[in-house]
Design an enzyme around this catalytic site. Structure first.
Site, PDB file in Angstrom:
ATOM      1  N   PRO A   2      75.240   2.013  15.046  1.00 51.43           N
ATOM      2  CG  PRO A   2      74.790   1.971  17.310  1.00 51.43           C
ATOM      3  CD  PRO A   2      75.916   1.924  16.348  1.00 51.43           C
ATOM      4  CD  GLU A   3      74.822   4.878   9.427  1.00 50.59           C
ATOM      5  OE1 GLU A   3      74.293   5.749   8.707  1.00 50.59           O
ATOM      6  OE2 GLU A   3      75.538   3.977   8.972  1.00 50.59           O
TER       7      GLU A   3
END
Length: 272
Positions: A2-3
């Site tokens: 997850p960015e």
DNA sequence: ACAGTAACCTGTTTGC
DNA sequence: TGCAAACAGGTTACTG
């Protein structure tokens, strides 16, 4: 995984199910995350109404009248809305209970975190030193240029540094540099302000495009409904070693920058 | 202050 | 096929 786009996708997905709802229970099956889940978290949360679900950098902020739940998804965390009786899987570490559904946290690598903060979350030690949001005013090529003065670090590491700008991880750093035509190993201080303006715009565009497509799913990212994103179909360089550049057909090259796999087109991103 | 490295933990892929 | 090593999206504590 997850960015910023994946965290924002998660925020948008879960917010409608949580905002205005009261927490009626908390089940912590495995408290050993990146930072230990506080013993008294249930005591803080139960009975509280989630007033707003916000995001700062890659942190999700669940605001209540008495404090804020701060969630980080780490590298493999995901949040799903569970309605009805769905069996607990391995690595389903936390359930947050509401009247009609529950929020379930899944994180095989346990690099994520659930923290409680009674005051202004922006003053939390993990948040207080963070740089600007790339999609908010205040982030610009001129800002990057100023911050890069005298810096010898590779530009890819520079834009992945949360004190400079938040939310950019390995995938989007590679993609933004490709879009800007900048080589990932170029020293941050050697880039012109004109190129930094192009880079800032490339960062905003790649993040915005990825959010529109629900984020990137390489392995295990899923949204609140358990469905993957599909920005991986739009990746230009990440994990495309040897494949033709989407712009000029030259083979994409893989290199290591600061211990991380990096990808670039040797023609579109010339060495400095 | 800056730059570089190791570490946290588990699952999957790669190489012998 | 089996096993061990390498590697993976993030963050931070430590070193020099």
């Amino acid at each position: 995984m997850p960015e910023l786009p994946e965290v924002e996708t998660t925020r948008r997905g879960v917010a409608p199910y949580l905002e205005g709802q009261a927490v009626i229970g908390l089940i912590v099956r495995e408290p050993r995350l990146r930072w230990s889940v506080p013993d008294d978290l249930a005591g803080h949360l139960c009975g509280q109404v989630i007033r707003a679900v916000e995001r700062r950098a890659k942190f999700l902020l669940f605001r209540t009248d008495r404090g804020t739940l701060i969630i980080h998804l780490g590298m493999s965390g995901s949040l799903r809305i569970i309605v009805g009786d769905i069996p607990v899987r391995k690595h389903d570490h936390i359930d947050m209970l509401f009247e009609k559904h529950r929020l379930r946290y899944h994180d095989p690598r346990r690099f994520g975190g659930w923290l409680w903060w009674s005051g202004d979350p922006m003053n939390h030690p993990r948040l207080s030193g963070l740089g600007p949001e790339p999609l908010a005013p205040g982030f610009s090529g001129d800002y990057l240029n100023q911050a890069a003065r005298g810096r010898t670090v590779a530009v890819k590491n520079f834009i992945m540094d949360g004190r400079i700008v938040v939310g950019i991880g390995n995938i989007y750093a590679n993609e933004a540099l490709f879009r800007a035509g900048i080589h990932p190993q170029c020293p941050a201080g050697a880039i012109t302000v004109a190129d930094y303006r192009i880079l800032a715009e490339a960062i905003r565009n790649v993040l915005t495009d990825a959010i529109e497509r629900g984020g990137t799913t390489l392995r295990d990212f899923v949204n609140e409904a358990g469905r993957p994103g599909y920005f991986q179909q739009s990746l230009c360089v990440y994990d495309r070693e040897g494949k033709p550049c989407r712009r000029c057909k030259t083979a994409i090259v893989r290199l290591r920058v600061g211990q991380r796999a990096s990808f670039c087109c040797p023609r579109c991103q010339p060495c400095f």
